[in-house]
Design an enzyme around this catalytic site. Structure first.
Site, PDB file in Angstrom:
ATOM      1  N   ALA A 103      62.671 -76.282  20.587  1.00  0.00           N
ATOM      2  CA  ALA A 103      63.302 -75.964  21.868  1.00  0.00           C
ATOM      3  C   ALA A 103      64.812 -75.951  21.669  1.00  0.00           C
ATOM      4  O   ALA A 103      65.324 -76.364  20.622  1.00  0.00           O
ATOM      5  CB  ALA A 103      62.914 -76.974  22.940  1.00  0.00           C
ATOM      6  N   LYS A 104      65.526 -75.491  22.669  1.00  0.00           N
ATOM      7  CA  LYS A 104      66.988 -75.556  22.647  1.00  0.00           C
ATOM      8  C   LYS A 104      67.481 -75.370  24.072  1.00  0.00           C
ATOM      9  O   LYS A 104      66.832 -74.706  24.895  1.00  0.00           O
ATOM     10  CB  LYS A 104      67.585 -74.465  21.753  1.00  0.00           C
ATOM     11  CG  LYS A 104      68.944 -74.824  21.174  1.00  0.00           C
ATOM     12  CD  LYS A 104      68.802 -75.880  20.087  1.00  0.00           C
ATOM     13  CE  LYS A 104      70.102 -76.065  19.314  1.00  0.00           C
ATOM     14  NZ  LYS A 104      69.887 -76.926  18.135  1.00  0.00           N
TER      15      LYS A 104
END
Length: 421
Positions: A103-104
């Site tokens: 994720a980011k």
């Protein structure tokens, strides 16, 4: 192929597909994030005005475990950027064999224009905006560009207030006083150092006395330069957004760190009293120095086609995410300049984040030696697995080999889990 971050990430995947044993249907799924979120963040500034910031979170893949990825504050943050970074995080966690997905997140802002109070308000507002999609067993944020332990403490506190109890394992990269782990601050730079040493060993070269140039002198770049220097490498150039310094005889890295701590940037170092006799250099010139190792540790897409044509380093170690464009990668491959890919070189941060998460879940802390030993063990194993794929699959470069390992691990997880419903 586009040279934007998302285009680069997808192109790197497609480049590895012919060498990876992944079902075509599964591979198509791997190119698309599971979900993305955009949030509006109203923040009251110190002067009483209200400004609306945009925040993002991309959850790319969770086949192997909870999502994992940092939060960055920068004016250029966009959904496409965090999607690319979430994809890279997916392949990174798979390559080093952590039970995570990728994720980011980030906020489009200029942190230099925010006071400490405004930064805290922004961080808490962002946490509230994404809190329904994060959690210790769902998505575990961490620091990234322009965020650190302070912001992670605010995120943990905000999430804990909504939960009605202390929940330290919702984020990693926290201060030790609230559940952080020894070694986390230096983890990414230490990992870059470890992979650089391993690459020199693989090439049959001696790191002691090797010349090194580091572009980017933030947390990752400064730690890398300091650790490599302590191992005998000759750091001849470093830079940040203000420019750089170069001395063919070697720089005093500790002196540069003191100067940056006192002034906020490398600018003015060459004229400061008491420091070594170094010359000013531009970021562009630093990338073209004749050195044994070039370590881009700043932002994406700094090694372009033009730079790749002129690059004179013997090896590139990617401390930043996506520092080499897809077109430039091809040029370096044709020129036989090996590249240690970002999904391996800068994986030290997520490895130690994982160790922090495990310690939080066990409510038991490890000492620095244990953390660093585990970091080195995991990176060394991943490096060897990349080399095995490079040899056994006859891939054109190390990046492709690293992707083969990662794609097959994620692809296998998807195949084993099947497709719901």
């Amino acid at each position: 192929m586009s040279d934007d971050a998302l285009g680069n990430m997808l192109a790197q995947m497609e480049n590895a597909e012919p060498y990876a044993d992944v079902d075509a249907g599964v591979f198509e799924r791997l190119k698309h994030p599971e979900r993305t979120l955009k949030v509006s963040l109203p923040v009251e500034r110190d002067d009483g005005t209200v400004e609306i910031f945009e925040g993002f979170r991309c959850q790319f893949d969770s086949a192997r475990g909870p999502f994992k990825g940092g939060i960055r504050y920068h004016p250029t943050v966009s959904m496409d950027e965090v999607t690319a970074l979430a994809g890279w995080m997916t392949w990174k966690t798979a390559l080093v064999d952590l039970p995570y997905g990728g994720a980011k997140g980030g906020v489009a802002c200029n942190p230099k224009e925010l006071s400490d109070c405004e930064t805290e308000k922004l961080t808490r507002r962002y946490t509230e905006g994404v809190r329904r999609m994060i959690g210790p067993d769902m998505d575990v944020p961490a620091p990234d560009m322009n965020t650190g332990a302070r912001e992670m403490a605010w995120m943990m506190d905000t999430y804990s207030m909504y939960g009605g109890r202390v929940i330290p394992d919702v984020v990693t990269g926290k201060p030790i006083e609230v559940g952080g782990t020894a070694g986390r601050v230096e983890a990414t730079g230490r990992g870059v150092t470890i992979t650089t040493r391993r690459m020199f060993e693989y090439l049959g070269e001696d790191l002691d006395g090797a010349t090194v140039a580091v572009q980017g002198f933030g947390n990752v770049g400064s730690v890398t330069a300091r650790l490599l220097s302590s191992m005998g490498a000759n750091v001849v150039a470093v830079s940040d957004v203000s420019g750089g310094v170069h001395d063919a005889d070697g720089l005093d890295v500790m002196a540069i760190e003191r100067h940056v701590s006192e002034t906020g940037s490398i600018a003015g170092y060459t004229d400061a009293d008491g420091y070594d006799d170094a010359d000013a250099i531009t970021n562009g010139d630093l990338l073209r120095l004749d050195v044994d190792a070039l370590i881009p540790a700043a932002i994406e897409n700094v090694i372009t086609e033009d730079v790749a044509e002129d690059l004179r380093a013997s090896v590139v170690v990617e401390a930043a995410n996506g520092p080499t464009t897809f077109a430039a990668d091809g040029i370096l491959r044709e020129r036989d300049i090996p590249v240690v890919p970002d999904i391996l070189a800068n994986a030290g941060g997520v490895i130690v984040s994982y160790l922090e998460w495990v310690q939080n879940s066990q409510q038991y802390s490890w000492d620095l030696e244990q953390v660093n030993d585990d970091l080195e063990t995991k990176l060394a194993r991943a490096f060897d697995e990349m080399l095995d794929a490079y040899t056994a699959r006859d891939t054109p470069d190390l990046r492709t080999a690293a992707y083969v390992v990662a794609l097959e691990r994620v692809g296998k997880a998807h195949e084993m889990r099947g497709l719901f419903p």
